[in-house]
Design a protein around this motif. Sequence first.
Motif, short mmCIF file in Angstrom:
data_model
loop_
_atom_site.label_atom_id
_atom_site.label_comp_id
_atom_site.label_asym_id
_atom_site.label_seq_id
_atom_site.Cartn_x
_atom_site.Cartn_y
_atom_site.Cartn_z
N PRO A 230 0.84 -1.21 0.00
CA PRO A 230 0.00 0.00 0.00
C PRO A 230 0.87 1.26 0.00
N VAL A 231 0.37 2.30 -0.66
CA VAL A 231 1.16 3.54 -0.81
C VAL A 231 0.44 4.69 -0.09
N ILE A 232 1.15 5.33 0.84
CA ILE A 232 0.66 6.57 1.45
C ILE A 232 1.31 7.72 0.70
N LEU A 233 0.50 8.62 0.18
CA LEU A 233 1.05 9.82 -0.45
C LEU A 233 1.21 10.89 0.62
N VAL A 234 2.43 11.35 0.81
CA VAL A 234 2.70 12.41 1.78
C VAL A 234 3.03 13.68 1.00
N ILE A 235 2.19 14.70 1.17
CA ILE A 235 2.43 15.98 0.49
C ILE A 235 3.19 16.87 1.45
N ASN A 236 4.49 17.05 1.17
CA ASN A 236 5.39 17.77 2.08
C ASN A 236 5.47 19.27 1.71
N LYS A 237 6.02 20.03 2.61
CA LYS A 237 6.30 21.47 2.43
C LYS A 237 5.01 22.27 2.29
N ILE A 238 3.97 21.87 3.06
CA ILE A 238 2.71 22.64 3.00
C ILE A 238 2.89 24.04 3.58
N ASP A 239 3.98 24.23 4.35
CA ASP A 239 4.27 25.57 4.90
C ASP A 239 4.63 26.56 3.79
N LYS A 240 4.93 26.03 2.58
CA LYS A 240 5.30 26.92 1.47
C LYS A 240 4.08 27.37 0.65
N LEU A 241 2.91 26.83 0.99
CA LEU A 241 1.69 27.26 0.28
C LEU A 241 1.25 28.62 0.79
N GLY A 242 0.82 29.49 -0.12
CA GLY A 242 0.36 30.82 0.30
C GLY A 242 -0.86 30.72 1.20
N PHE B 206 -4.53 5.89 -3.60
CA PHE B 206 -3.57 5.83 -2.49
C PHE B 206 -4.29 5.33 -1.23
N ALA B 207 -3.55 4.59 -0.39
CA ALA B 207 -4.13 4.10 0.88
C ALA B 207 -4.53 5.28 1.76
N HIS B 208 -3.71 6.32 1.76
CA HIS B 208 -4.00 7.56 2.50
C HIS B 208 -3.27 8.69 1.79
N ILE B 209 -3.79 9.91 1.94
CA ILE B 209 -3.09 11.11 1.48
C ILE B 209 -2.96 12.03 2.69
N ILE B 210 -1.71 12.32 3.06
CA ILE B 210 -1.49 13.10 4.30
C ILE B 210 -0.59 14.30 4.00
N GLU C 135 2.25 9.14 11.67
CA GLU C 135 2.74 8.03 12.50
C GLU C 135 1.59 7.12 12.95
N GLU C 136 0.48 7.72 13.38
CA GLU C 136 -0.68 6.90 13.80
C GLU C 136 -1.18 6.02 12.66
N THR C 137 -1.21 6.59 11.46
CA THR C 137 -1.64 5.83 10.28
C THR C 137 -0.70 4.65 10.04
N LEU C 138 0.59 4.90 10.12
CA LEU C 138 1.58 3.85 9.89
C LEU C 138 1.50 2.76 10.95
N VAL C 139 1.32 3.16 12.22
CA VAL C 139 1.19 2.17 13.30
C VAL C 139 0.02 1.23 13.00
N SER C 140 -1.09 1.81 12.53
CA SER C 140 -2.28 0.99 12.24
C SER C 140 -2.06 0.04 11.07
N MET C 141 -1.06 0.31 10.22
CA MET C 141 -0.84 -0.51 9.01
C MET C 141 0.25 -1.56 9.17
N MET C 142 0.93 -1.57 10.32
CA MET C 142 2.03 -2.52 10.50
C MET C 142 1.51 -3.95 10.68
N PRO C 143 2.17 -4.92 10.05
CA PRO C 143 1.73 -6.32 10.20
C PRO C 143 2.14 -6.90 11.56
#
Length: 298
Positions: A117-129, A147-151, A165-173
């Motif tokens: 499964p792929v989590i899409l992480v959109i980084n650098k949101i602090d750079k958005l106006g 995508f499994a999640h978009i964060i 992190e909470e999302t990843l914890v829930s996805m660990m086998p």
Amino acid sequence: MSTVSKCGYVAIVGRPNVGKSTLLNALIGKKISIISPKPQTTRNQILGIKTVGETQIVYIDTPGIHDAQKRMMNRYMNRLANAVILDADVIVFIVEATRWLEDDELVFKKVTEANAPVILVINKIDKLGDKKEILPLIEKFKQKYDFAHIIPISARRHENLDSLEETLVSMMPDGPHLFPDEQFTDKNERFQVGEIIREKLIRATEQELPYSTTVVIESMKEEGKLLEISAIIWVEREGQKPIVIGKDGERLKGIGTAARKEIVKLLGKKVFLRLWVKVKSDWTDDEQALGSLGFLNE
């Protein structure tokens, strides 16, 4: 009732300079991966280990996947990142909020062909106006792939990392922990010291020597309360030596001082650091040289 132990591998992938190492360091709460404004700073596979209650997450920071494969070093870095994608339990695909480049498309193709499964992480949101800009962006990515999640996050400002992190914890086998709960990386002190020196070197020479340098620790030995470290900075050509050394040795001295301060912080010991600069011709495109410098064996 006993709680079930969980453990899994999370591959952090993306194009060069998108914030993978910054994210790993922020998630672990320690500096494990070196960071510089230069793309392709990460050259090795680096594990960051985080144990949260009964769950252990083994993060893998990878070199940025990129299209330019001119030299053997580039091909090695891409192979390393591709192998990690195939082995991961969960893939964190990291992109920038403000731009999508050709190399992002390259990584997207690879992660969507993987089985995890792929989590899409959109980084650098602090750079958005305006933070409202994130909503149409999320919608656009939802159309692109399931995508499994978009964060959305800011790794630099530690924004929304709890949610990731909470999302990843829930996805660990389910499974036993692979490392002691207090361990936070697989890399030994020698590797970490070499990387600290390389970070200071990149920051001091980034415009002049973007990719032609590497660092090898020759020795680390304790003399009483003092830790003596000898390291070689390898460059590719004779003309690059004076760039690293600088006028009257000032630049090399500055690199050594900055590195020593951080090594003291890391190891909690007094440190005496010796640096030499030597030439290994075209080492980034020479299989034997790469092998002797500790690459190609991961």
